[in-house]
Design a protein around this motif. Sequence first.
Motif, mmCIF file in Angstrom:
data_model
loop_
_atom_site.group_PDB
_atom_site.id
_atom_site.type_symbol
_atom_site.label_atom_id
_atom_site.label_comp_id
_atom_site.label_asym_id
_atom_site.label_seq_id
_atom_site.Cartn_x
_atom_site.Cartn_y
_atom_site.Cartn_z
ATOM 1 N N SER A 140 0.819 -1.212 0.000
ATOM 2 C CA SER A 140 0.000 0.000 0.000
ATOM 3 C C SER A 140 0.853 1.262 0.000
ATOM 4 C CB SER A 140 -0.926 0.012 1.224
ATOM 5 O OG SER A 140 -0.146 0.021 2.416
ATOM 6 N N GLY A 141 2.165 1.107 0.215
ATOM 7 C CA GLY A 141 3.059 2.252 0.268
ATOM 8 C C GLY A 141 3.369 2.725 1.670
ATOM 9 N N HIS A 142 2.681 2.182 2.671
ATOM 10 C CA HIS A 142 2.943 2.547 4.055
ATOM 11 C C HIS A 142 4.104 1.708 4.606
ATOM 12 C CE1 HIS A 142 -1.280 3.747 3.367
ATOM 13 N NE2 HIS A 142 -0.974 4.755 4.162
ATOM 14 N N THR A 143 4.653 2.148 5.719
ATOM 15 C CA THR A 143 5.775 1.432 6.319
ATOM 16 C C THR A 143 5.520 1.158 7.799
ATOM 17 O OG1 THR A 143 6.916 3.518 6.844
ATOM 18 C CG2 THR A 143 7.469 2.445 4.748
ATOM 19 N N GLU A 144 6.200 0.149 8.298
ATOM 20 C CA GLU A 144 6.184 -0.200 9.721
ATOM 21 C C GLU A 144 7.641 -0.361 10.129
ATOM 22 O OE1 GLU A 144 4.041 -1.070 13.295
ATOM 23 O OE2 GLU A 144 3.163 -0.733 11.313
ATOM 24 N N SER A 145 8.165 0.612 10.879
ATOM 25 C CA SER A 145 9.585 0.584 11.239
ATOM 26 C C SER A 145 9.774 0.048 12.654
ATOM 27 C CB SER A 145 10.194 1.985 11.138
ATOM 28 O OG SER A 145 9.548 2.881 12.021
ATOM 29 N N GLY A 146 10.934 -0.555 12.873
ATOM 30 C CA GLY A 146 11.272 -1.088 14.183
ATOM 31 C C GLY A 146 12.757 -1.383 14.239
ATOM 32 N N ALA A 147 13.186 -1.924 15.338
ATOM 33 C CA ALA A 147 14.602 -2.248 15.508
ATOM 34 C C ALA A 147 14.719 -3.414 16.473
ATOM 35 C CB ALA A 147 15.387 -1.048 16.019
ATOM 36 N N PHE A 148 15.849 -4.091 16.394
ATOM 37 C CA PHE A 148 16.132 -5.205 17.300
ATOM 38 C C PHE A 148 17.436 -4.861 18.020
ATOM 39 C CE2 PHE A 148 17.497 -9.404 18.644
ATOM 40 C CZ PHE A 148 16.297 -10.010 19.009
ATOM 41 N N GLY A 149 17.332 -4.577 19.319
ATOM 42 C CA GLY A 149 18.499 -4.246 20.120
ATOM 43 C C GLY A 149 18.984 -2.822 19.982
ATOM 44 N N GLU B 62 17.712 1.595 19.325
ATOM 45 C CA GLU B 62 16.623 2.565 19.255
ATOM 46 C C GLU B 62 16.143 2.636 17.808
ATOM 47 O OE1 GLU B 62 14.902 4.201 21.274
ATOM 48 O OE2 GLU B 62 15.996 4.645 23.129
ATOM 49 N N GLU B 63 14.843 2.634 17.614
ATOM 50 C CA GLU B 63 14.322 2.610 16.255
ATOM 51 C C GLU B 63 14.302 3.997 15.630
ATOM 52 O OE1 GLU B 63 9.555 2.822 16.410
ATOM 53 O OE2 GLU B 63 10.398 1.006 17.318
ATOM 54 N N HIS B 64 14.347 4.019 14.312
ATOM 55 C CA HIS B 64 14.228 5.241 13.531
ATOM 56 C C HIS B 64 12.853 5.278 12.859
ATOM 57 C CE1 HIS B 64 18.369 7.074 13.279
ATOM 58 N NE2 HIS B 64 18.634 5.938 13.887
ATOM 59 N N TYR B 65 12.485 6.448 12.411
ATOM 60 C CA TYR B 65 11.236 6.588 11.676
ATOM 61 C C TYR B 65 11.541 6.929 10.222
ATOM 62 C CZ TYR B 65 9.021 6.564 16.239
ATOM 63 O OH TYR B 65 8.608 6.200 17.485
ATOM 64 N N VAL B 66 10.781 6.338 9.335
ATOM 65 C CA VAL B 66 11.019 6.518 7.910
ATOM 66 C C VAL B 66 10.585 7.916 7.477
ATOM 67 C CG1 VAL B 66 10.387 5.705 5.604
ATOM 68 C CG2 VAL B 66 10.746 4.063 7.459
ATOM 69 N N GLU B 67 11.470 8.595 6.756
ATOM 70 C CA GLU B 67 11.168 9.922 6.238
ATOM 71 C C GLU B 67 11.065 9.934 4.722
ATOM 72 O OE1 GLU B 67 14.092 12.593 7.742
ATOM 73 O OE2 GLU B 67 13.511 12.325 9.852
ATOM 74 N N SER B 68 11.543 8.891 4.068
ATOM 75 C CA SER B 68 11.512 8.841 2.612
ATOM 76 C C SER B 68 10.084 8.659 2.096
ATOM 77 C CB SER B 68 12.377 7.685 2.098
ATOM 78 O OG SER B 68 13.716 7.822 2.527
#
Length: 229
Positions: free
Chosen positions: A137-146, A148-154
């Motif tokens: 759909s063009g959406h994103t789900e960001s996360g991280a393992f171990g 701090e997570e970042h958020y998608v800006e692109s």
Amino acid sequence: MAVRSAGWVIGAVTGVVVGTLLALVTQDWQESREAADVARRAAAFEHRDVVPEPGDAVRALVEQDSRLAIDPLLADRVPVADRRRAEALLDGSPVPARIAYLTYPETQDEGYTSSGAAAQWRTAVGEEGHYVVLWDSGHTESGAFGLEEHYVESRTEGQPGPALVRLAEEMAEWEAEPLPTRPEPVHDYDSWGGIGGGLAAGALMGLFGVVPVFLLLRWFVGTRRREVS
């Protein structure tokens, strides 16, 4: 007259004593509240979510030996050149970064949810780094393992091939910020300079604030009584 003057003195002393006791009780309550807040935040660091085993769609992502995992049902949507470009960017990232391209679950029939699939995927892979699910759909789900997570800006809408390349270019620049292991300490800044400073400040406020009001009230009451008599 002497009894009346003594009453004023007793009232003033009583006010000072009650105010001091109230300040001490308030300080103890505040310290206990801060200690309880620190304990609550510390317990949050020990909490671990239980992630269920992935279903077929997520397992197909985990089994792919690449930092770019694509749902087999969507593989024909991504041009080979864009796929190779995105893989090269992710492989060259100094911090491990992975992207999954997956069908967005419009209903429960897919066997996974948007947040659940992302958590199952990165938990099953288990490598420290950044993880982003790009949905069809063009959406994103960001996360991280171990980390701090970042958020998608692109911009990730539009054709999936260029979107994956743009996303990979951004993720290749993300840094590794370790997760905090304990809550931030209580802010112990004391503008009064300790208990002594606080008492001195209270005395000054009483001297220049309470005492003038007390004397003015006493003068007013005395004047009214003389007028009445």
